[in-house]
Write a protein that holds these residues in place. Structure first.
Motif, PDB file in Angstrom:
ATOM      1  N   UNK A 151     -11.386   1.995   4.592  1.00  0.00           N
ATOM      2  CA  UNK A 151     -11.081   0.590   4.879  1.00  0.00           C
ATOM      3  C   UNK A 151      -9.591   0.444   5.205  1.00  0.00           C
ATOM      4  N   UNK A 152      -9.298  -0.426   6.185  1.00  0.00           N
ATOM      5  CA  UNK A 152      -7.908  -0.669   6.583  1.00  0.00           C
ATOM      6  C   UNK A 152      -7.641  -2.172   6.657  1.00  0.00           C
ATOM      7  N   UNK A 153      -6.431  -2.546   6.315  1.00  0.00           N
ATOM      8  CA  UNK A 153      -5.963  -3.908   6.535  1.00  0.00           C
ATOM      9  C   UNK A 153      -4.881  -3.854   7.607  1.00  0.00           C
ATOM     10  N   UNK A 154      -4.986  -4.762   8.576  1.00  0.00           N
ATOM     11  CA  UNK A 154      -4.067  -4.738   9.715  1.00  0.00           C
ATOM     12  C   UNK A 154      -3.368  -6.087   9.869  1.00  0.00           C
ATOM     13  N   UNK A 155      -2.149  -6.028  10.336  1.00  0.00           N
ATOM     14  CA  UNK A 155      -1.421  -7.238  10.719  1.00  0.00           C
ATOM     15  C   UNK A 155      -0.403  -6.857  11.786  1.00  0.00           C
ATOM     16  N   UNK A 156       0.037  -7.842  12.546  1.00  0.00           N
ATOM     17  CA  UNK A 156       1.018  -7.591  13.593  1.00  0.00           C
ATOM     18  C   UNK A 156       2.384  -8.111  13.162  1.00  0.00           C
ATOM     19  N   UNK A 163       1.292  -3.403  15.724  1.00  0.00           N
ATOM     20  CA  UNK A 163       0.348  -3.610  14.635  1.00  0.00           C
ATOM     21  C   UNK A 163       0.626  -2.619  13.516  1.00  0.00           C
ATOM     22  N   UNK A 164       0.500  -3.106  12.300  1.00  0.00           N
ATOM     23  CA  UNK A 164       0.667  -2.270  11.118  1.00  0.00           C
ATOM     24  C   UNK A 164      -0.691  -2.145  10.444  1.00  0.00           C
ATOM     25  N   UNK A 165      -1.093  -0.935  10.159  1.00  0.00           N
ATOM     26  CA  UNK A 165      -2.404  -0.674   9.550  1.00  0.00           C
ATOM     27  C   UNK A 165      -2.204   0.084   8.241  1.00  0.00           C
ATOM     28  N   UNK A 166      -2.819  -0.416   7.169  1.00  0.00           N
ATOM     29  CA  UNK A 166      -2.665   0.197   5.846  1.00  0.00           C
ATOM     30  C   UNK A 166      -4.042   0.500   5.272  1.00  0.00           C
ATOM     31  N   UNK A 167      -4.231   1.742   4.886  1.00  0.00           N
ATOM     32  CA  UNK A 167      -5.501   2.157   4.272  1.00  0.00           C
ATOM     33  C   UNK A 167      -5.617   1.541   2.880  1.00  0.00           C
ATOM     34  N   UNK A 168      -6.808   1.048   2.565  1.00  0.00           N
ATOM     35  CA  UNK A 168      -7.024   0.425   1.253  1.00  0.00           C
ATOM     36  C   UNK A 168      -6.816   1.402   0.105  1.00  0.00           C
ATOM     37  N   UNK A 169      -6.907   2.672   0.388  1.00  0.00           N
ATOM     38  CA  UNK A 169      -6.664   3.665  -0.667  1.00  0.00           C
ATOM     39  C   UNK A 169      -5.206   3.645  -1.120  1.00  0.00           C
ATOM     40  N   UNK A 170      -4.333   3.029  -0.287  1.00  0.00           N
ATOM     41  CA  UNK A 170      -2.918   2.918  -0.617  1.00  0.00           C
ATOM     42  C   UNK A 170      -2.590   1.604  -1.325  1.00  0.00           C
ATOM     43  N   UNK A 171      -3.607   0.737  -1.445  1.00  0.00           N
ATOM     44  CA  UNK A 171      -3.375  -0.585  -2.037  1.00  0.00           C
ATOM     45  C   UNK A 171      -4.014  -0.638  -3.418  1.00  0.00           C
ATOM     46  N   UNK A 172      -3.218  -0.890  -4.403  1.00  0.00           N
ATOM     47  CA  UNK A 172      -3.675  -0.938  -5.785  1.00  0.00           C
ATOM     48  C   UNK A 172      -4.534  -2.183  -6.036  1.00  0.00           C
ATOM     49  N   UNK A 173      -5.255  -2.175  -7.138  1.00  0.00           N
ATOM     50  CA  UNK A 173      -5.865  -3.408  -7.640  1.00  0.00           C
ATOM     51  C   UNK A 173      -4.741  -4.183  -8.332  1.00  0.00           C
ATOM     52  N   UNK A 174      -3.989  -4.932  -7.550  1.00  0.00           N
ATOM     53  CA  UNK A 174      -2.756  -5.549  -8.034  1.00  0.00           C
ATOM     54  C   UNK A 174      -3.032  -6.809  -8.857  1.00  0.00           C
ATOM     55  N   UNK A 175      -2.115  -7.094  -9.748  1.00  0.00           N
ATOM     56  CA  UNK A 175      -2.236  -8.260 -10.631  1.00  0.00           C
ATOM     57  C   UNK A 175      -1.949  -9.536  -9.837  1.00  0.00           C
ATOM     58  N   UNK A 176      -2.790 -10.556 -10.034  1.00  0.00           N
ATOM     59  CA  UNK A 176      -2.559 -11.848  -9.391  1.00  0.00           C
ATOM     60  C   UNK A 176      -2.260 -12.952 -10.414  1.00  0.00           C
ATOM     61  N   UNK A 208       7.781  -6.059   3.683  1.00  0.00           N
ATOM     62  CA  UNK A 208       6.715  -5.380   4.436  1.00  0.00           C
ATOM     63  C   UNK A 208       5.615  -4.839   3.525  1.00  0.00           C
ATOM     64  N   UNK A 209       6.002  -4.307   2.376  1.00  0.00           N
ATOM     65  CA  UNK A 209       5.002  -3.731   1.469  1.00  0.00           C
ATOM     66  C   UNK A 209       4.111  -4.802   0.840  1.00  0.00           C
ATOM     67  N   UNK A 227       1.310 -15.783  11.212  1.00  0.00           N
ATOM     68  CA  UNK A 227       1.980 -14.690  11.923  1.00  0.00           C
ATOM     69  C   UNK A 227       3.158 -14.222  11.067  1.00  0.00           C
ATOM     70  N   UNK A 228       3.411 -12.916  11.110  1.00  0.00           N
ATOM     71  CA  UNK A 228       4.485 -12.342  10.289  1.00  0.00           C
ATOM     72  C   UNK A 228       5.586 -11.753  11.175  1.00  0.00           C
ATOM     73  N   UNK A 229       6.828 -11.961  10.731  1.00  0.00           N
ATOM     74  CA  UNK A 229       7.991 -11.373  11.409  1.00  0.00           C
ATOM     75  C   UNK A 229       8.955 -10.900  10.337  1.00  0.00           C
TER      76      UNK A 229
END
Length: 524
Positions: A151-156, A163-176, A208-209, A227-229
């Motif tokens: 799974x990937x999450x993408x944004x421009x 475009x920046x693409x990040x694999x979900x394996x790199x994203x923790x179950x982060x605290x909200x 960015x992270x 949109x992100x800049x």
């Protein structure tokens, strides 16, 4: 409609980097006829201070970056965050985590020792209702979707135009949501930005992270991501991120140091963005020309000399009355003024008048900050006696030994026994001359009076076959106690007849008191 925001945390004063971010958001929204919002992210209850919050708001107003809506405070929206947290829990997109800080630290250290990226183990990810006890301390974690693998999450990113693409394996179950019911940064900003209708987020690339996590939250909550800049950081001249070790970083300090808001925003907009070769840009021109494609992808390097150059430019554009108002508005109580003869005058309020206008107009072309103007007006603001530094006595020797002006000494040789005697003779002649001017009885405006003083001086020196350039330093020291000051005519006009005569007389006494020194050993 384009809608941007600036969302600082009141855990410190508004710094230069934050001010540039606010400026970019403001002028981008205004370029498209949109709206700009200020949001105070004050959920860090331990570190957030009212003083910092007030500083942020006042600094934004001083810079001219005014919110189009009432300032929004996250601390007043805690129920909203809890509502959306419950929504994610009910939909199985988040879960309660009961792991202790000690066990989490232990797991983290183990992964580091194995050379792996520290991530939450997922121990509480699939607990059943029976296995949970809400009476126990717990946080809420977002359940990152890992179904199907890959799974990937993408944004421009609009600045990098990629475009920046990040694999979900790199994203923790982060605290909200924390144990105390306070939302984490990523969770609160997503809800706020979505409910406020923010269309574009312009911020530092240190975020960015955070962006992949926020995109996941937008999608999970059913919101359209903005949109992100991401703007590159500001560096010091040593190539490291700008910090206090490089000098002042707080906007308030630049105000107190005598910088104009026009100069600061002009400098900040050019620190990472360009419009051709234009260096001088008003806020209206920034709004007219600003775009994201001309924001540099590389970090900007802070250069105070260039900021001083811009400040000097904008000082020249102000009237004397405007400058007096600006000087009186700044707080310069903490300025290091140890080398100024006129200590104690820095905190005085300047009363505007024609004499002050003449002084400031004379100082404008040669000063770079408002503080510098006020410091150079110290001789005027001091209404009593000024102190003379004994090192200035070296000028007496220069007065005597000036070979190109020797004729005057021959003409008055009966008065000359020493350099000090010659100085005293000259100053007495100067006092008589000033008395004869009868400045108090003149019915002339500033320009007319200055012209009268100049013509009278020319006549006085011509009759005595003296040269003003060989006497100017001595007159300047007598009247101001300094080697550098506005022009002599402006000084005399500003001080007026009584104070001018008093200063000359004081300097004569100073010279007499120090007449026993060996001129041949004077400091030169």
């Amino acid at each position: 409609m384009v809608k941007t925001r600036f969302a600082p945390s009141p855990t410190g004063y508004l710094h230069i980097g934050g001010a540039r971010t606010a400026l970019f958001n403001y002028i981008y929204a205004k370029h498209f006829g949109g709206r700009f919002i200020l949001r105070i992210e004050d959920t860090d209850l331990e570190r957030s201070l009212k003083a910092y919050e007030e500083d942020i708001i006042k600094s934004m107003q001083w810079l001219g970056l005014v919110s189009d809506e009432p300032v929004l405070y996250q601390s007043q929206r805690l129920d909203i965050y809890k509502e959306y947290c419950k929504k994610l829990l009910d939909e199985g997109k988040a879960y309660n985590c009961y792991c202790t800080a000690e066990s989490l630290e232990e797991d983290k250290n183990k992964l580091i020792a194995e050379g792996k990226k520290p991530m939450y183990s997922g121990k509480c990810r699939n607990l059943s209702d029976e296995e949970q006890n809400l009476n126990l301390p717990h946080v809420v974690r977002f359940k990152t979707d890992r179904s199907g693998g890959g799974k990937f999450t993408k944004f421009k990113d609009l600045i990098r135009d990629q475009s920046v693409s990040v694999n979900h394996s790199e994203i923790d179950d982060f605290v909200i949501m924390r144990t105390d019911g306070i939302p984490t940064y990523n969770f609160a900003v997503v809800i706020d930005d979505a409910l406020m209708g923010i269309t574009h987020i312009i911020r530092g690339d240190d975020h960015l992270s955070n962006t992949p996590k926020q995109v996941l939250l937008y999608e999970a909550l059913g919101f359209e991501p903005p949109a992100f800049a991401h703007v590159s950081m500001i560096l010091g001249n040593d190539g490291k991120r700008l910090s206090k070790r490089h000098g002042a970083t707080a906007v308030t300090q630049y105000k107190n140091d005598g910088f104009l808001p026009e100069a600061l925003i002009n400098y900040l907009v050019r620190l990472g963005w360009s419009h051709g070769n234009d260096e001088i840009l008003s806020l209206d021109e920034m709004i007219q020309y600003f775009d994201l494609k001309h924001i540099s992808k590389s970090a900007g390097v802070f250069n105070k000399e260039k900021l001083l150059w811009l400040n000097a430019h904008y000082i020249k554009q102000k009237t004397a009355e405007e400058l007096v108002s600006l000087i009186n508005d700044i707080n310069i109580n903490n300025i290091n003024n140890e080398n100024n003869n006129n200590n104690g005058e820095k905190d005085k309020i300047i009363q505007y008048g024609e004499n002050v206008a003449v002084l400031i107009d004379a100082l404008k072309p040669r000063t770079k900050t408002l503080v510098e103007i006020k410091e150079k007006m110290g001789f005027y603001l001091n209404e009593g006696n000024i102190s003379y530094d004994k090192n200035l006595l070296s000028e007496i020797d220069k007065f005597k030994l000036n070979e190109s002006d020797n004729n005057e000494y021959d003409a008055h040789s009966e008065h000359k026994e020493s350099a000090a005697d010659e100085v005293i003779y000259f100053l007495n002649q100067l006092m008589d001359f000033v008395k004869n001017l009868q400045l108090n009885s003149l019915n002339l405006n500033g320009a007319g009076c200055l012209n009268f003083i100049k013509e009278s001086f020319d006549d006085f020196f011509s009759k005595n076959k003296w040269t003003l350039k060989h006497k100017a330093m001595l007159i300047r020291i007598a009247l101001t106690g300094e080697k550098i000051s506005p022009g002599i005519y402006e000084v005399i006009f500003a001080l007026g007849e009584a104070r001018t005569l008093s200063r000359i007389n004081d300097f004569i006494e100073f010279v007499r008191e120090n007449n026993d020194r060996d001129c041949s050993k004077a400091i030169t």
